[in-house]
Every structure is written in C-alpha cells, then in structure tokens.
Write a protein that holds these residues in place. Structure first.
Motif, PDB file in Angstrom:
ATOM      1  N   ILE A 104       0.959  -1.135  -0.232  1.00 51.73           N
ATOM      2  CA  ILE A 104      -0.254   0.099  -0.060  1.00 51.73           C
ATOM      3  C   ILE A 104       0.691   1.117  -0.118  1.00 51.73           C
ATOM      4  CG2 ILE A 104      -1.448   1.239   1.239  1.00 51.73           C
ATOM      5  CD1 ILE A 104      -3.097  -1.269   2.289  1.00 51.73           C
ATOM      6  N   VAL A 105       0.578   1.979  -0.760  1.00 55.57           N
ATOM      7  CA  VAL A 105       1.294   3.549  -0.666  1.00 55.57           C
ATOM      8  C   VAL A 105      -0.332   4.516  -0.189  1.00 55.57           C
ATOM      9  CG1 VAL A 105       1.976   5.532  -1.891  1.00 55.57           C
ATOM     10  CG2 VAL A 105       2.344   3.185  -2.736  1.00 55.57           C
ATOM     11  N   LEU A 106       0.170   5.035   1.031  1.00 57.66           N
ATOM     12  CA  LEU A 106      -0.838   5.917   1.571  1.00 57.66           C
ATOM     13  C   LEU A 106      -0.455   7.447   1.408  1.00 57.66           C
ATOM     14  CD1 LEU A 106      -3.318   6.277   3.352  1.00 57.66           C
ATOM     15  CD2 LEU A 106      -1.874   6.039   5.469  1.00 57.66           C
ATOM     16  N   VAL A 107      -1.232   7.939   0.603  1.00 58.02           N
ATOM     17  CA  VAL A 107      -0.740   9.547   0.413  1.00 58.02           C
ATOM     18  C   VAL A 107      -1.926  10.163   1.473  1.00 58.02           C
ATOM     19  CG1 VAL A 107      -0.901  11.344  -1.244  1.00 58.02           C
ATOM     20  CG2 VAL A 107      -0.189   9.095  -2.059  1.00 58.02           C
ATOM     21  N   THR A 108      -1.304  11.095   2.468  1.00 60.00           N
ATOM     22  CA  THR A 108      -1.891  11.713   3.335  1.00 60.00           C
ATOM     23  C   THR A 108      -1.218  12.957   3.929  1.00 60.00           C
ATOM     24  OG1 THR A 108      -2.920  11.402   5.511  1.00 60.00           O
ATOM     25  CG2 THR A 108      -0.890  10.316   5.373  1.00 60.00           C
ATOM     26  N   HIS A 109      -2.024  14.197   4.447  1.00 59.61           N
ATOM     27  CA  HIS A 109      -1.383  15.122   5.086  1.00 59.61           C
ATOM     28  C   HIS A 109      -1.586  15.010   6.612  1.00 59.61           C
ATOM     29  CE1 HIS A 109      -5.741  15.978   5.091  1.00 59.61           C
ATOM     30  NE2 HIS A 109      -5.403  16.742   6.165  1.00 59.61           N
ATOM     31  N   ASN A 110      -2.030  13.927   7.155  1.00 58.14           N
ATOM     32  CA  ASN A 110      -2.363  13.466   8.222  1.00 58.14           C
ATOM     33  C   ASN A 110      -1.494  12.691   8.928  1.00 58.14           C
ATOM     34  OD1 ASN A 110      -3.391  12.262  10.934  1.00 58.14           O
ATOM     35  ND2 ASN A 110      -5.571  12.616   9.936  1.00 58.14           N
ATOM     36  N   LEU A 111      -0.507  13.229   9.711  1.00 59.77           N
ATOM     37  CA  LEU A 111       0.827  12.497  10.349  1.00 59.77           C
ATOM     38  C   LEU A 111       0.310  11.550  11.365  1.00 59.77           C
ATOM     39  CD1 LEU A 111       3.528  15.386  10.965  1.00 59.77           C
ATOM     40  CD2 LEU A 111       3.357  13.397   9.389  1.00 59.77           C
ATOM     41  N   PRO A 112      -0.818  11.704  12.343  1.00 59.73           N
ATOM     42  CA  PRO A 112      -1.013  10.745  12.994  1.00 59.73           C
ATOM     43  C   PRO A 112      -1.523   9.375  12.603  1.00 59.73           C
ATOM     44  CG  PRO A 112      -1.804  12.843  14.147  1.00 59.73           C
ATOM     45  CD  PRO A 112      -1.454  13.052  12.628  1.00 59.73           C
ATOM     46  N   LEU A 113      -2.232   9.602  11.256  1.00 63.00           N
ATOM     47  CA  LEU A 113      -2.810   8.454  10.561  1.00 63.00           C
ATOM     48  C   LEU A 113      -1.503   7.755  10.051  1.00 63.00           C
ATOM     49  CD1 LEU A 113      -5.227   7.289   9.181  1.00 63.00           C
ATOM     50  CD2 LEU A 113      -4.923   8.732   7.252  1.00 63.00           C
ATOM     51  N   GLU A 143       8.249   4.751  12.529  1.00 64.53           N
ATOM     52  CA  GLU A 143       8.369   5.052  13.877  1.00 64.53           C
ATOM     53  C   GLU A 143       9.845   5.897  14.331  1.00 64.53           C
ATOM     54  OE1 GLU A 143       8.804   2.456  18.154  1.00 64.53           O
ATOM     55  OE2 GLU A 143       8.395   1.462  16.301  1.00 64.53           O
ATOM     56  N   GLU A 144      10.606   5.590  13.366  1.00 63.74           N
ATOM     57  CA  GLU A 144      11.912   6.148  13.861  1.00 63.74           C
ATOM     58  C   GLU A 144      11.996   7.703  13.041  1.00 63.74           C
ATOM     59  OE1 GLU A 144      16.781   6.119  13.044  1.00 63.74           O
ATOM     60  OE2 GLU A 144      15.433   4.421  12.024  1.00 63.74           O
ATOM     61  N   VAL A 145      11.295   8.021  12.015  1.00 67.76           N
ATOM     62  CA  VAL A 145      11.244   9.284  11.604  1.00 67.76           C
ATOM     63  C   VAL A 145      10.524  10.065  12.317  1.00 67.76           C
ATOM     64  CG1 VAL A 145      10.443  10.650   9.611  1.00 67.76           C
ATOM     65  CG2 VAL A 145      11.750   8.730   8.910  1.00 67.76           C
ATOM     66  N   LEU A 146       9.307   9.857  12.951  1.00 69.93           N
ATOM     67  CA  LEU A 146       8.326  10.597  13.511  1.00 69.93           C
ATOM     68  C   LEU A 146       8.710  10.728  15.111  1.00 69.93           C
ATOM     69  CD1 LEU A 146       4.766   9.587  11.908  1.00 69.93           C
ATOM     70  CD2 LEU A 146       6.462  11.420  11.556  1.00 69.93           C
ATOM     71  N   LYS A 147       9.673   9.720  15.522  1.00 74.24           N
ATOM     72  CA  LYS A 147       9.859   9.939  17.105  1.00 74.24           C
ATOM     73  C   LYS A 147      11.324  10.823  16.952  1.00 74.24           C
ATOM     74  CE  LYS A 147      10.900   6.727  21.021  1.00 74.24           C
ATOM     75  NZ  LYS A 147      10.910   5.508  21.423  1.00 74.24           N
ATOM     76  N   LYS A 148      12.052  10.590  16.107  1.00 74.37           N
ATOM     77  CA  LYS A 148      13.423  11.434  16.243  1.00 74.37           C
ATOM     78  C   LYS A 148      13.660  11.934  14.625  1.00 74.37           C
ATOM     79  CE  LYS A 148      15.487   8.745  19.622  1.00 74.37           C
ATOM     80  NZ  LYS A 148      16.859   7.767  20.106  1.00 74.37           N
ATOM     81  N   LEU A 162      14.887  14.527  11.795  1.00 76.13           N
ATOM     82  CA  LEU A 162      15.896  15.387  11.410  1.00 76.13           C
ATOM     83  C   LEU A 162      15.602  16.512  10.833  1.00 76.13           C
ATOM     84  CD1 LEU A 162      18.401  12.215  10.677  1.00 76.13           C
ATOM     85  CD2 LEU A 162      17.912  13.549  12.689  1.00 76.13           C
ATOM     86  N   HIS A 163      14.997  16.465   9.648  1.00 71.68           N
ATOM     87  CA  HIS A 163      14.819  17.518   8.766  1.00 71.68           C
ATOM     88  C   HIS A 163      13.850  18.714   9.790  1.00 71.68           C
ATOM     89  CE1 HIS A 163      13.911  20.085   5.275  1.00 71.68           C
ATOM     90  NE2 HIS A 163      14.813  19.540   4.749  1.00 71.68           N
ATOM     91  N   PRO A 164      14.057  19.943   9.519  1.00 73.18           N
ATOM     92  CA  PRO A 164      13.527  21.018  10.298  1.00 73.18           C
ATOM     93  C   PRO A 164      11.909  21.010   9.650  1.00 73.18           C
ATOM     94  CG  PRO A 164      15.597  21.838   9.513  1.00 73.18           C
ATOM     95  CD  PRO A 164      15.556  20.392   8.953  1.00 73.18           C
ATOM     96  N   TYR A 165      11.667  20.535   8.578  1.00 67.20           N
ATOM     97  CA  TYR A 165      10.303  20.587   7.904  1.00 67.20           C
ATOM     98  C   TYR A 165       9.539  19.490   8.758  1.00 67.20           C
ATOM     99  CZ  TYR A 165       6.540  20.097   4.700  1.00 67.20           C
ATOM    100  OH  TYR A 165       4.968  19.991   4.129  1.00 67.20           O
ATOM    101  N   THR A 166      10.125  18.308   8.783  1.00 67.84           N
ATOM    102  CA  THR A 166       9.238  17.101   9.540  1.00 67.84           C
ATOM    103  C   THR A 166       9.195  17.605  11.011  1.00 67.84           C
ATOM    104  OG1 THR A 166      10.708  15.652   8.099  1.00 67.84           O
ATOM    105  CG2 THR A 166       9.643  14.855   9.861  1.00 67.84           C
ATOM    106  N   ARG A 167      10.205  18.172  11.741  1.00 77.36           N
ATOM    107  CA  ARG A 167       9.910  18.615  12.907  1.00 77.36           C
ATOM    108  C   ARG A 167       8.781  19.760  13.046  1.00 77.36           C
ATOM    109  NH1 ARG A 167      16.157  19.601  15.264  1.00 77.36           N
ATOM    110  NH2 ARG A 167      16.705  17.360  15.222  1.00 77.36           N
ATOM    111  N   GLY A 168       8.819  20.500  12.149  1.00 76.76           N
ATOM    112  CA  GLY A 168       7.578  21.800  12.032  1.00 76.76           C
ATOM    113  C   GLY A 168       6.268  21.000  11.892  1.00 76.76           C
ATOM    114  N   LEU A 169       6.400  19.675  11.064  1.00 81.25           N
ATOM    115  CA  LEU A 169       5.045  19.322  10.625  1.00 81.25           C
ATOM    116  C   LEU A 169       4.350  18.702  12.252  1.00 81.25           C
ATOM    117  CD1 LEU A 169       5.368  17.722   7.276  1.00 81.25           C
ATOM    118  CD2 LEU A 169       3.979  19.573   7.791  1.00 81.25           C
ATOM    119  N   ILE A 170       5.244  17.845  12.882  1.00 81.75           N
ATOM    120  CA  ILE A 170       4.823  16.913  13.928  1.00 81.75           C
ATOM    121  C   ILE A 170       4.703  18.129  15.095  1.00 81.75           C
ATOM    122  CG2 ILE A 170       6.027  15.565  15.843  1.00 81.75           C
ATOM    123  CD1 ILE A 170       7.644  14.445  13.514  1.00 81.75           C
TER     124      ILE A 170
END
Length: 319
Positions: free
Chosen positions: A206-215, A238-243, A245-253
């Motif tokens: 499956i490829v899940l396209v979403t803007h919903n990070l919790p999902l 799990e690793e990307v959302l827990k730690k 690295l990119h400032p954009y990912t951090r901002g989204l979270i």
C-alpha cells in the motif's frame, strides 16, 4: 523485496511547473509506505505518475523510471499502463462521489472494471465476482448495493464501493490518495481498518498519501516526507516521527495537536514556495529556523544519516 521502484522521477505540468523533482522511493512487498506533506508538495502527482494518470494535455513525466516486476512501465507507454492499471496496481481517490459515475449503477461500474481486463468472462461470473468484492468490503446487503446508484448510499459506503472496485481484480498494489479526508472521524477509522484488513487478507502493498501525520504513524511501516516536489526525509515511520531530523518534518510534527497532553503546538511559519519561482538553494530555507548561508545558495542532496535519509546540510559534511 521491492514491488515498485521509483527512481529519479520528475513530472512537469504545462507550461513549465516541475511538480515532482527527482523522487526515488521503494515499495516493499506487503508493507505500507506513507507519503506525507502539506498541500501542493507533490504527493498526489507522485501517486498518479506511478499509474500513468498525468493527462498529456496537463503535463508529462520528464525524467526517471517506475519499475514494476523488473520492467520500467514508463518505457512501455500507454498500452503497458492500461494493462497494469486496475489489474496489478489500483488506486482509491479522496472523493468517492467524484470518482464514481453518478448515472451508472454500482454493479455496472464494478463489472466494467472486471471486463476491462477479462473481456471473455461471462455476465454471471462477472456479477459473482462483483458481489464477492462488495462482501469483502463488509457490505451486509451486497445485492442491494450492486443495484444502487452512488447518490443512494452514504459517503462512507461510496468509499467502500471504490475499494471494492479497486480490489476486484486482485491487484498487488493499492494506492490510497487521501482516502479518508472527505469522511467524518468515525468513518475514517472504519475505512482505514478495512484497508488494513484487505492488506493482510489479499497480500497488498500500500501507498498511503496523506497530510495526516497521526494517520501515517498508526498505519504505515515507512514514510516519505515531501516538500516542494522532493523527498526531504524518509525511513521507518516510527524512527522518523519519533526522532525527526529535517526541520520541516519537525515543524509538521510540532503543529499536530495532542489530546490529553500538555504540549504546546506551533504552526510552521511562512508558506510553501511558488513552484514556478523556487529559491536558489534549499526550497525550505526561507521558512527554516536553522537555515545557514549554504542553505540559501546550494541545493542539498538526500543522503543517509543513520538508518534514514535526509535532505539537509545540518547532517552533511558540507554543512
């Protein structure tokens, strides 16, 4: 083992808007890859490109390859895409009402999907397969749904019909493009539970396209974070959302509200860039709280940092 391999894919909409820029992703068999990011970052364009759904009068794939079964689909042209689309790789769209034909009964639309890939199948066998598909997406009265028009059923039921059409030919890959955005929260969970059940019972990738990070966190094994048409961070979910690295990912979270937690949320400053007028360096630099001079002048590459990949000078020798 990769089911689909996308390498250095670029897509340009007319006249010269490069919506996807050098994207590479691997879809592992039996796994779910979440593609996340703000609106306009290129998520849906990437998904549609895999199935050859970029209309010629709108845009075209300008570089890269999409390999399925060891063959580049792009070089096979429209005939290869027609053979694969709906049979080997299927797609479910955001709005089930617009993806279904309002003047055709649901049964007709499901059997059309069957006949498109098996013209020799009989009417009875096609209906039997359609009813089975409706049962698999948990309709207790499949005959009634088969004989209904899309406007006669609810939004959640329409999305389940769209899923029935997507799985009726037993594809190996399902692309779900924002499959729950148009639904209320309770129905969203039902649809995602159903997709997960189908993933395991049918052996789907499956490829899940979403803007919903919790999902994405709950439903995917790996994640690709997109910004301005590029992947800026990718790895295990799990690793990307827990730690991150990119400032954009951090901002989204940081911008995701957390129920029952005393955590202050903060929105990303600024806006995504105009894709017709990208900055000379990192596309995220104008919004980045950690931007350096090099970020404003040079374009970072997507490079490994531990077990994930990140497009940021903070994690490269050059930065």
């Amino acid at each position: 083992m990769s089911v689909i391999s996308v390498k250095d894919l670029s897509v340009t909409y007319h006249p010269a808007l490069e919506a996807v820029r050098g994207v590479s992703v691997e879809l592992e068999k039996g796994k779910t890859l979440a593609v996340v990011g703000e609106s306009g970052c290129g998520k849906s364009t990437l998904a549609m490109s895999i199935l050859g759904l970029i209309l010629p009068d709108e845009g075209r794939i300008t570089a890269g390859e999409v390999s399925y079964g060891g063959k580049d689909i792009i070089t096979g042209g429209s005939a290869e895409w027609r053979r694969i689309r709906g049979k080997e790789i299927s797609m479910v769209f955001q709005d089930p009402f617009s993806s279904l034909n309002p003047v055709l009964k649901i049964g007709v639309q499901i059997t059309e999907a069957i006949l498109a890939h098996d013209a020799g199948i009989g009417k009875y066998e096609a209906k039997k397969a359609a009813i089975k598909s409706l049962e698999e997406v948990l309709f207790s009265e499949p005959e009634r749904i088969f004989n209904s028009y899309p406007h006669q059923i609810s939004g959640g039921q329409r999305q389940r019909v769209a899923l029935a059409i997507a799985i009726v030919n037993r594809p190996k890959v399902l692309i779900a493009d924002e499959p729950t955005t148009a639904l209320d929260v309770t129905i969203q969970k039902e649809i995602m539970d159903l997709i997960d059940d189908l993933k395991h019972s049918l052996g789907l990738t499956i490829v899940l396209v979403t803007h919903n990070l919790p999902l994405a966190k709950q439903r995917s094994d790996s994640i690709a974070v997109m910004y301005a048409g590029q992947i800026v961070e990718t790895g295990g979910t799990e690793e990307v959302l827990k730690k991150p690295l990119h400032p954009y990912t951090r901002g989204l979270i940081a911008s995701v509200p957390r129920m029952f937690e005393c955590v202050k949320t903060s929105s990303l400053s600024g806006h995504p860039p105009d894709m017709n007028d990208l900055p000379p360096g990192c596309a995220f630099a104008p919004r980045c709280p950690r931007a350096m001079d090099i970020c404003r002048n040079e374009k970072p590459s997507l490079l490994p940092s531990g077990s994930i990949k990140v497009r940021c000078f903070l994690y490269s020798k050059k930065g």
